[in-house]
Design a protein around this motif. Structure first.
Motif, PDB file in Angstrom:
ATOM      1  N   UNK A  88     -39.040  21.814  -3.271  1.00 47.09           N
ATOM      2  CA  UNK A  88     -39.866  20.760  -4.032  1.00 47.09           C
ATOM      3  C   UNK A  88     -41.246  21.689  -4.866  1.00 47.09           C
ATOM      4  N   UNK A  89     -41.869  22.412  -3.894  1.00 46.31           N
ATOM      5  CA  UNK A  89     -43.024  22.966  -4.322  1.00 46.31           C
ATOM      6  C   UNK A  89     -42.805  24.077  -5.612  1.00 46.31           C
TER       7      UNK A  89
ATOM      8  N   UNK B 111     -30.234  17.767  -4.533  1.00 49.34           N
ATOM      9  CA  UNK B 111     -30.137  16.045  -4.933  1.00 49.34           C
ATOM     10  C   UNK B 111     -31.272  15.677  -4.329  1.00 49.34           C
ATOM     11  N   UNK B 112     -31.617  15.936  -3.151  1.00 47.28           N
ATOM     12  CA  UNK B 112     -32.685  15.197  -2.527  1.00 47.28           C
ATOM     13  C   UNK B 112     -34.087  15.579  -3.177  1.00 47.28           C
ATOM     14  N   UNK B 113     -34.364  16.841  -3.307  1.00 50.21           N
ATOM     15  CA  UNK B 113     -35.676  17.418  -4.038  1.00 50.21           C
ATOM     16  C   UNK B 113     -35.822  16.758  -5.332  1.00 50.21           C
ATOM     17  N   UNK B 114     -34.621  16.682  -6.222  1.00 46.74           N
ATOM     18  CA  UNK B 114     -34.492  15.861  -7.648  1.00 46.74           C
ATOM     19  C   UNK B 114     -35.024  14.291  -7.276  1.00 46.74           C
ATOM     20  N   UNK B 115     -34.381  13.731  -6.354  1.00 51.96           N
ATOM     21  CA  UNK B 115     -34.737  12.306  -6.023  1.00 51.96           C
ATOM     22  C   UNK B 115     -36.189  12.101  -5.642  1.00 51.96           C
TER      23      UNK B 115
ATOM     24  N   UNK C  83     -40.733   9.084  -4.999  1.00 48.85           N
ATOM     25  CA  UNK C  83     -40.995   9.437  -3.802  1.00 48.85           C
ATOM     26  C   UNK C  83     -40.447   8.431  -2.839  1.00 48.85           C
ATOM     27  N   UNK C  84     -41.077   7.262  -3.106  1.00 47.16           N
ATOM     28  CA  UNK C  84     -40.970   6.056  -2.187  1.00 47.16           C
ATOM     29  C   UNK C  84     -39.618   5.665  -1.891  1.00 47.16           C
TER      30      UNK C  84
ATOM     31  N   UNK D 292     -29.160   9.316 -13.279  1.00 49.00           N
ATOM     32  CA  UNK D 292     -30.633   9.020 -13.182  1.00 49.00           C
ATOM     33  C   UNK D 292     -31.463  10.193 -13.526  1.00 49.00           C
ATOM     34  N   UNK D 293     -31.058  11.356 -13.220  1.00 48.10           N
ATOM     35  CA  UNK D 293     -31.711  12.181 -13.504  1.00 48.10           C
ATOM     36  C   UNK D 293     -31.613  12.708 -15.059  1.00 48.10           C
TER      37      UNK D 293
END
Length: 373
Positions: free
Chosen positions: A152-153, A219-223, A228-229, A304-305
């Motif tokens: 993410x960073x 995929x989780x990082x993209x989401x 975030x919520x 969605x991305x």
């Protein structure tokens, strides 16, 4: 159940990766605080402490159970060592000490073990299996979340320092190693289970886990970037489903109710990232459903991305990330199919021992109720 020199070298490599991962985690968290990134620093430390505390709890619980089996009382010094986060290191010290003696001094003296009360090879193998379990817990409770943070960073700032690159590489190595080593050690500790033998079977299993994990983590990082919520809510929902599944299957890993509840919480956390057979039963249908949901969720997220505005992070990573997610998912499913279709130990009939063989099946062994594939 022979503990060989190669097994000893794998155990040494395991403790090296474990210590390196710990040092890099501390190093990265210190850099976060030094650079004023307090949120990431707190998150990194929180996952590290949570994983370590859970591991120490299981380690001390197993120690008390093992001491009861030999009619010994739990000593206060062991409790103090675990409270000081030294339980795993003490386990490694005794396991490697016994392992060296068995592998290098008693390696050719296996014929007399049937006449002895305690088989040194079996004792060391069980100790190493316990350590493999503990490393697996820490990997998914600490390593996977921290890898997501590092990715993410990296995407948010479009750059990373050496410590972050090191953290990403070490986390990948730790996750890969602990997952494969766990399956090898677990099957080796159960006499009635076929071993995970052969280089091809181990590599295939490694790439199946590594690719499916990489796809899901990206995929989780993209989401997390998209919303975030929603991302946190969906991750919580996945954990809740895994927890309910563990209660539904009525896992029987721990002797106490409190530790069994903690175990089910951990199982729910692991199932967020990858599939494991939590009861040692036939799970073709649950696994099929798990990965169908994973594929549909990944495809939905990618849609969605692509619809979402490109400015969520550096557009230079937009297409490469999409391609990496799709390719790693496809490769993961291919390696999964090959592993279960060709290399899985259960393709042949499980080894069955009787009392005449001198190797009775350990029905009370805790490994038997642990995560199996």
């Amino acid at each position: 159940m022979k503990y060989t020199k190669s097994n000893f070298m794998m155990s040494v490599l395991g403790i090296i990766i474990y210590i390196t991962d710990l040092i890099v985690d501390i190093w990265v968290s210190v850099r976060f605080f030094h650079e004023g990134q307090y949120v990431f620093g707190v998150l990194t430390l929180s996952f590290m402490l949570f994983g370590t505390l859970v591991v120490q709890c299981f380690s001390y619980s197993w120690l008390k159970t093992d001491l009861k089996k030999v009619s010994q009382e739990s000593q206060h010094c062991f409790l103090l060592l675990h409270c000081l986060q030294g339980g795993v290191f003490i386990r490694y010290w005794f396991a490697l000490k016994r392992g060296y003696r068995v592998a290098f001094k008693y390696s050719g003296k296996t014929n007399n073990f049937m006449e002895e009360q305690i088989d040194p090879h079996k004792e060391v193998t069980n100790a190493m299996t316990d350590l493999s379990m503990l490393r697996l817990f820490e990997t998914y409770l600490e390593g996977c979340p921290q890898l997501i943070i590092q990715l993410y960073i990296f995407l948010e700032h479009s750059q990373a320092n050496f410590s972050q690159y090191a953290a990403i590489m070490i986390s990948c190595c730790a996750i890969s190693w602990s997952t494969v080593d766990f399956q090898i050690a677990l099957r080796k500790s159960l006499p009635d289970k076929n071993l995970l033998n052969g280089f091809c079977s181990k590599v295939t299993y490694l790439f199946y886990k590594l690719n499916t994990l990489l796809s899901w983590m990206l995929s989780t990082v993209v989401l997390l970037f998209v919303n975030l919520k929603i991302a946190l809510f969906l991750l919580f929902l996945l954990w809740l489903v895994g927890l309910i599944w563990a209660f539904k299957k009525q896992t029987q890993f721990c002797t106490s109710k409190s530790m069994e509840f903690l175990y089910r919480i951990v199982v729910g956390f692991i199932l967020i990232f990858t599939f494991f057979n939590i009861k040692g039963q036939n799970t073709k249908c649950p696994m099929f459903c798990y990965y169908i949901v994973r594929v549909l969720a990944t495809l939905g997220l990618l849609i969605v991305f692509w619809v979402y505005p490109l400015f969520i992070f550096n557009s230079d990573y937009f297409i490469p990330i999409s391609i990496t997610i799709i390719l790693s998912l496809i490769l993961g499913i291919i390696f999964l199919t090959v592993y279960y279709g060709i290399f899985h130990p259960n393709r042949g009939k499980e080894t069955e021992y009787d009392e005449i063989d001198g190797k009775p099946v350990q029905k009370d062994c805790r490994m038997r109720y642990f995560l199996m594939e």
